[in-house]
Design a protein around this motif. Structure first.
Motif, PDB file in Angstrom:
ATOM      1  N   MET A 146     -11.592  19.063  -0.865  1.00 32.50           N
ATOM      2  CA  MET A 146     -10.410  19.691  -1.241  1.00 32.50           C
ATOM      3  C   MET A 146     -10.345  20.556  -2.637  1.00 32.50           C
ATOM      4  O   MET A 146      -9.779  21.475  -2.763  1.00 32.50           O
ATOM      5  N   PHE A 147     -10.952  19.754  -3.478  1.00 31.69           N
ATOM      6  CA  PHE A 147     -11.016  20.200  -4.996  1.00 31.69           C
ATOM      7  C   PHE A 147     -11.644  21.882  -5.014  1.00 31.69           C
ATOM      8  O   PHE A 147     -11.378  22.663  -5.640  1.00 31.69           O
ATOM      9  N   SER A 148     -12.928  21.699  -4.104  1.00 30.81           N
ATOM     10  CA  SER A 148     -13.506  22.981  -4.071  1.00 30.81           C
ATOM     11  C   SER A 148     -12.827  23.890  -3.329  1.00 30.81           C
ATOM     12  O   SER A 148     -12.932  25.279  -3.613  1.00 30.81           O
ATOM     13  N   ARG A 149     -12.164  23.657  -2.351  1.00 32.48           N
ATOM     14  CA  ARG A 149     -11.289  24.592  -1.748  1.00 32.48           C
ATOM     15  C   ARG A 149     -10.024  25.278  -2.613  1.00 32.48           C
ATOM     16  O   ARG A 149      -9.690  26.437  -2.900  1.00 32.48           O
ATOM     17  N   VAL A 150      -9.327  24.118  -3.183  1.00 30.02           N
ATOM     18  CA  VAL A 150      -8.136  24.661  -3.838  1.00 30.02           C
ATOM     19  C   VAL A 150      -8.534  25.107  -5.038  1.00 30.02           C
ATOM     20  O   VAL A 150      -7.785  26.286  -5.362  1.00 30.02           O
ATOM     21  N   PHE A 151      -9.640  25.147  -5.792  1.00 31.31           N
ATOM     22  CA  PHE A 151     -10.335  25.788  -6.937  1.00 31.31           C
ATOM     23  C   PHE A 151     -11.296  26.800  -6.991  1.00 31.31           C
ATOM     24  O   PHE A 151     -11.860  26.961  -7.772  1.00 31.31           O
ATOM     25  N   SER A 152     -11.419  27.053  -5.741  1.00 31.94           N
ATOM     26  CA  SER A 152     -12.686  28.127  -5.501  1.00 31.94           C
ATOM     27  C   SER A 152     -12.704  29.383  -6.208  1.00 31.94           C
ATOM     28  O   SER A 152     -13.698  29.653  -6.721  1.00 31.94           O
ATOM     29  N   ARG A 190     -15.167  32.434 -10.646  1.00 29.73           N
ATOM     30  CA  ARG A 190     -14.898  33.175 -11.813  1.00 29.73           C
ATOM     31  C   ARG A 190     -15.774  32.283 -13.123  1.00 29.73           C
ATOM     32  O   ARG A 190     -15.659  32.928 -14.134  1.00 29.73           O
ATOM     33  N   GLY A 191     -16.563  31.312 -12.641  1.00 29.37           N
ATOM     34  CA  GLY A 191     -17.251  30.667 -13.625  1.00 29.37           C
ATOM     35  C   GLY A 191     -16.441  29.663 -14.517  1.00 29.37           C
ATOM     36  O   GLY A 191     -16.849  29.166 -15.757  1.00 29.37           O
TER      37      GLY A 191
END
Length: 197
Positions: A162-168, A173-174
């Motif tokens: 979920m972390f990867s999804r929410v803050f994709s 943008r690096g």
């Protein structure tokens, strides 16, 4: 929709949810210079506007997309830190034009303590403008994005997917969202350098 001889049709811009005519009237009567803050789904826009009978005149304006294009901002363009930085940028431009004060125009927005709109005004105040806003619940840690950083840390531990999804978008943008407060400080320093330069 009401009908009948006593039905009054609202002005078009009020019907569309664009203008509060009562507030507009008070601004017009006072002829106050206004700091106008508007927040869309993706961006924040902060302008300093003068009343003119022929149509309002925009003296200076700042758009949050400029944070990415000019200052390398990698966070979202409509969150609390971005609104503060956009307000700060508008404040710098206003000061450079000799503008020293304004009143806050929040349009149809319903004021609530700690709202993003007040962080934009706080940015303009910190850039040197005199804008009376009273106690509106400004939190210095929130201003820097520490609430986003803390949430990112918590989410990464509890649910990495979920972390990867929410803050994709941040990751694309690096920027690791946990580093948002330090990134905020870097961008603000660039602005201050430009202000003092």
């Amino acid at each position: 929709m009401g009908l009948g001889p006593n039905y009054k049709l609202k002005f078009e811009r009020r019907n569309e949810g664009k203008t509060n005519y009562y507030r507009r009237y008070t601004y017009v009567m006072s002829r106050a210079r206004r700091l106008v803050v508007r927040i869309t789904n993706n961006y924040g826009i902060v302008s300093v506007i003068d009343f003119d009978p022929a149509g309002d005149k925009t003296l200076v304006s700042a758009h949050s997309i400029e944070l990415q294009k000019k200052y390398g901002w990698k966070g979202d363009t409509n969150n609390t830190p971005a609104l503060y930085l956009t307000g700060y940028l508008a404040g710098i431009r206003a000061k450079n034009k000799g503008i020293t004060s304004a009143v806050l125009d929040i349009g149809l927005f319903t004021p609530t303590s700690g709202a993003r709109i007040f962080y934009a005004a706080k940015g303009a105040i910190d850039a040197g403008l005199d804008i009376p806003i009273g106690d509106v619940g400004i939190d210095e840690s929130r201003l820097k994005g520490e609430h986003i950083s803390n949430y990112a840390q918590k989410l990464e531990k509890e649910n990495p997917e979920m972390f990867s999804r929410v803050f994709s978008k941040y990751i694309q943008r690096g920027l690791n969202p946990k580093d948002l407060p330090s990134h905020f400080s870097e961008v603000l320093s660039k602005m201050k350098g430009e202000k003092n330069g």
